[in-house]
Scaffold this motif. Structure first.
Motif, PDB file in Angstrom:
ATOM      1  N   UNK A 245       1.233  -1.297  -0.057  1.00 60.73           N
ATOM      2  CA  UNK A 245      -0.173  -0.012  -0.058  1.00 60.73           C
ATOM      3  C   UNK A 245       0.642   1.128   0.148  1.00 60.73           C
ATOM      4  N   UNK A 246       1.563   1.316  -0.870  1.00 67.90           N
ATOM      5  CA  UNK A 246       2.247   2.658  -1.702  1.00 67.90           C
ATOM      6  C   UNK A 246       1.203   3.987  -1.748  1.00 67.90           C
ATOM      7  N   UNK A 247       2.175   5.203  -0.221  1.00 66.82           N
ATOM      8  CA  UNK A 247       0.891   6.008  -0.076  1.00 66.82           C
ATOM      9  C   UNK A 247       1.878   7.450  -0.872  1.00 66.82           C
ATOM     10  N   UNK A 248       2.888   7.971  -1.350  1.00 67.04           N
ATOM     11  CA  UNK A 248       3.736   8.509  -1.447  1.00 67.04           C
ATOM     12  C   UNK A 248       3.930   8.104  -3.429  1.00 67.04           C
ATOM     13  N   UNK A 249       2.761   9.230  -4.380  1.00 66.31           N
ATOM     14  CA  UNK A 249       3.506   9.018  -5.986  1.00 66.31           C
ATOM     15  C   UNK A 249       4.716   8.581  -5.859  1.00 66.31           C
ATOM     16  N   UNK A 250       5.735   8.786  -5.402  1.00 61.62           N
ATOM     17  CA  UNK A 250       7.183   9.033  -6.477  1.00 61.62           C
ATOM     18  C   UNK A 250       7.506   7.459  -5.554  1.00 61.62           C
ATOM     19  N   UNK A 251       7.135   7.203  -4.011  1.00 62.50           N
ATOM     20  CA  UNK A 251       6.900   5.312  -4.152  1.00 62.50           C
ATOM     21  C   UNK A 251       6.268   4.136  -5.144  1.00 62.50           C
ATOM     22  N   UNK A 252       4.658   4.909  -5.308  1.00 64.22           N
ATOM     23  CA  UNK A 252       4.099   3.759  -6.231  1.00 64.22           C
ATOM     24  C   UNK A 252       5.097   3.802  -7.689  1.00 64.22           C
ATOM     25  N   UNK A 253       5.822   5.036  -8.575  1.00 59.60           N
ATOM     26  CA  UNK A 253       6.433   4.449  -9.015  1.00 59.60           C
ATOM     27  C   UNK A 253       7.671   3.916  -9.167  1.00 59.60           C
ATOM     28  N   UNK A 254       8.538   4.151  -8.370  1.00 54.96           N
ATOM     29  CA  UNK A 254       9.599   3.191  -7.778  1.00 54.96           C
ATOM     30  C   UNK A 254       8.532   1.640  -7.853  1.00 54.96           C
ATOM     31  N   UNK A 255       7.694   1.136  -6.830  1.00 63.82           N
ATOM     32  CA  UNK A 255       7.632   0.373  -7.446  1.00 63.82           C
ATOM     33  C   UNK A 255       6.859  -0.595  -8.478  1.00 63.82           C
ATOM     34  N   UNK A 272       7.495   8.630 -14.870  1.00 63.81           N
ATOM     35  CA  UNK A 272       7.467  10.037 -14.211  1.00 63.81           C
ATOM     36  C   UNK A 272       8.003  11.491 -15.821  1.00 63.81           C
ATOM     37  N   UNK A 273       7.323  12.287 -16.205  1.00 62.29           N
ATOM     38  CA  UNK A 273       7.632  13.301 -16.283  1.00 62.29           C
ATOM     39  C   UNK A 273       8.596  13.641 -16.450  1.00 62.29           C
ATOM     40  N   UNK A 274       9.512  14.220 -17.035  1.00 64.33           N
ATOM     41  CA  UNK A 274      10.662  14.899 -16.400  1.00 64.33           C
ATOM     42  C   UNK A 274      12.204  14.798 -15.943  1.00 64.33           C
ATOM     43  N   UNK A 275      12.781  15.847 -15.211  1.00 61.25           N
ATOM     44  CA  UNK A 275      13.569  14.966 -14.846  1.00 61.25           C
ATOM     45  C   UNK A 275      14.007  15.458 -13.118  1.00 61.25           C
ATOM     46  N   UNK A 276      14.818  14.625 -12.872  1.00 66.54           N
ATOM     47  CA  UNK A 276      15.000  14.812 -11.316  1.00 66.54           C
ATOM     48  C   UNK A 276      15.771  16.191 -11.086  1.00 66.54           C
ATOM     49  N   UNK A 277      14.847  17.593 -10.461  1.00 65.09           N
ATOM     50  CA  UNK A 277      15.872  18.211 -10.416  1.00 65.09           C
ATOM     51  C   UNK A 277      17.322  19.024  -9.545  1.00 65.09           C
ATOM     52  N   UNK A 281      19.111  23.746  -6.774  1.00 62.79           N
ATOM     53  CA  UNK A 281      18.000  24.229  -6.589  1.00 62.79           C
ATOM     54  C   UNK A 281      16.779  24.411  -6.526  1.00 62.79           C
ATOM     55  N   UNK A 282      16.174  23.140  -5.347  1.00 60.81           N
ATOM     56  CA  UNK A 282      15.068  22.348  -5.981  1.00 60.81           C
ATOM     57  C   UNK A 282      13.744  23.371  -5.782  1.00 60.81           C
ATOM     58  N   UNK A 283      12.628  22.367  -6.596  1.00 61.06           N
ATOM     59  CA  UNK A 283      11.737  23.425  -6.728  1.00 61.06           C
ATOM     60  C   UNK A 283      10.918  23.388  -4.733  1.00 61.06           C
ATOM     61  N   UNK A 284      10.250  24.839  -4.940  1.00 56.91           N
ATOM     62  CA  UNK A 284       9.478  25.155  -3.541  1.00 56.91           C
ATOM     63  C   UNK A 284       8.249  24.120  -3.376  1.00 56.91           C
ATOM     64  N   UNK A 285       7.682  24.130  -2.677  1.00 50.85           N
ATOM     65  CA  UNK A 285       6.721  23.203  -1.614  1.00 50.85           C
ATOM     66  C   UNK A 285       7.491  21.701  -2.008  1.00 50.85           C
ATOM     67  N   UNK A 286       6.083  21.352  -1.884  1.00 51.55           N
ATOM     68  CA  UNK A 286       6.877  19.772  -2.317  1.00 51.55           C
ATOM     69  C   UNK A 286       8.291  19.707  -3.592  1.00 51.55           C
ATOM     70  N   UNK A 287       8.681  18.992  -3.275  1.00 49.36           N
ATOM     71  CA  UNK A 287      10.242  18.629  -4.176  1.00 49.36           C
ATOM     72  C   UNK A 287       9.719  17.655  -5.399  1.00 49.36           C
ATOM     73  N   UNK A 288       8.811  17.045  -5.123  1.00 48.58           N
ATOM     74  CA  UNK A 288       8.337  16.129  -5.922  1.00 48.58           C
ATOM     75  C   UNK A 288       7.268  16.834  -7.050  1.00 48.58           C
ATOM     76  N   UNK A 289       6.847  18.066  -7.172  1.00 46.82           N
ATOM     77  CA  UNK A 289       5.655  18.319  -7.372  1.00 46.82           C
ATOM     78  C   UNK A 289       5.919  18.226  -9.292  1.00 46.82           C
ATOM     79  N   UNK A 290       7.408  18.267  -9.067  1.00 42.10           N
ATOM     80  CA  UNK A 290       6.924  18.805 -10.403  1.00 42.10           C
ATOM     81  C   UNK A 290       7.325  17.745 -11.969  1.00 42.10           C
ATOM     82  N   UNK A 291       7.471  16.154 -11.223  1.00 43.00           N
ATOM     83  CA  UNK A 291       6.898  14.960 -11.216  1.00 43.00           C
ATOM     84  C   UNK A 291       5.797  14.537 -11.609  1.00 43.00           C
TER      85      UNK A 291
END
Length: 338
Positions: A245-255, A272-277, A281-291
């Motif tokens: 039961x992965x809850x984070x979108x990044x974990x779901x993509x990894x699995x 996942x779209x795009x590349x790792x930032x 200069x990481x994104x503001x807010x949630x760091x995963x929101x760009x992908x």
């Protein structure tokens, strides 16, 4: 259960040099506010993409790197507050197995010298006793006393990693940081080394922080798993809970990328779209929101902290939780049409 190691808001920034005349040009935020704990006798897996800060976290815990901020408590002692003498004594209980079993061994030292070096530094036994101790350690890791007078280049990769494990065991540590200890080995050798680590854990009551990027390997050996992305931990849960039961979108993509050893079953791969930032200069807010496939406007503003939403030890850092799978089928095994 007793907490052996506790990490709180750990931060490590590496300054970026722009040139001799221009000075520093920002910092690489390798580790940026990492917090977790490991219980005595437990194995915590730390996973994530290359460059997310996993290995840096392990080195900070052992104080092989000095932190920018944060705290590490080992058996109730503040690791970063220890003086040189106190830190040497503390390191007897904290050891590391490095990723590369060749470059981590001194090519000019014999196996007896490599494994016995810690015994000399900490003055734990006399010369005759030291050779007996080294022979015993080699036997524990599947080598023989005849190997003591050989040099690292005379061994295979799997044998060199066993030497590294014997060196880590020499001082009877309580915590071992396993920094991708099987990623440089063949698959068949990986299984042997993982089984060896599990046997040694049971025999000596060891506690592991197992750093890896292969979720299949981590699932085999870990009691709990922490998922790391761009210097932050985004999800922590018991191993079975995380996989089911992965809850984070990044974990779901990894699995979704983990292969299934059954030709009749398959997962729908999440790309996942795009590349790792850039960690500079990481994104503001949630760091995963760009992908993120489920990102909302609030994700660009809210910087989520790890939260146990269901009070069951499953912590997630997501600003739109409770997380509702808009593509729940992506996490479900499906019968192959063929």
């Amino acid at each position: 259960m007793t907490i052996l190691l506790e990490v709180k808001d750990l931060v490590k920034y590496f300054p970026v040099k722009r040139g001799f005349f221009f000075g520093e040009g920002g910092s690489v935020k390798a580790v940026d506010g990492v917090s977790f704990f490991i219980n005595d006798g437990e194995t915590l897996g730390l996973v994530g993409e290359s460059g997310c800060g996993k290995s840096t976290t392990g080195r900070l815990i052992l104080r092989l790197l000095e932190p920018t901020a944060g705290a590490v408590s080992f058996q109730g002692k503040d690791v970063f507050a220890q003086g040189k003498k106190e830190m040497r004594a503390l390191r007897k209980d904290m050891q590391i197995i490095f990723q590369d079993p060749y470059s981590s061994l001194n090519p000019r030292m014999t196996v007896a010298q490599i494994v016995g070096e810690g015994l000399i530094i900490h003055k734990l036994c006399a010369k005759k006793e030291r050779r007996a101790r080294v022979a015993e350690l080699l036997h524990k890791v599947g080598l023989t006393p005849e190997h003591m007078n050989r040099y690292p280049h005379e061994f295979s990769g799997g044998q060199r990693q066993r030497i590294g494990i014997a060196r880590a065991l020499a001082l009877h540590p309580k915590l071992i940081i396993c920094d991708e200890p099987v990623s440089a080995l063949d698959v068949s050798i990986q299984a042997q080394v993982l089984n060896l680590l599990e046997e040694l854990q049971k025999e000596f009551g060891l506690t592991y922080l197992f750093i890896a990027h292969d979720l299949s390997v981590v699932k085999h050996i870990s009691d709990r798993i922490a998922v790391m992305y761009l210097g932050r931990i985004v999800e922590v849960a018991a191993t079975e809970q995380l996989f089911e039961n992965p809850q984070h979108p990044y974990t779901e993509a990894l699995l979704s990328a983990v292969p299934i050893p059954d030709p009749a079953m398959r997962r729908e791969r999440i790309i996942l779209p795009g590349d790792v930032p850039s960690p500079v200069n990481p994104p503001k807010g949630c760091r995963f929101h760009t992908r993120c496939l489920y990102a909302q406007e609030s994700c660009r503003v809210d910087d989520p902290a790890l939260t146990d939403y269901e009070s069951n030890g499953h912590e997630v850092a997501c600003p739109i939780l409770p997380f509702k799978h808009q593509r729940s089928k992506a996490a479900v095994l499906k019968q192959s049409a063929s």
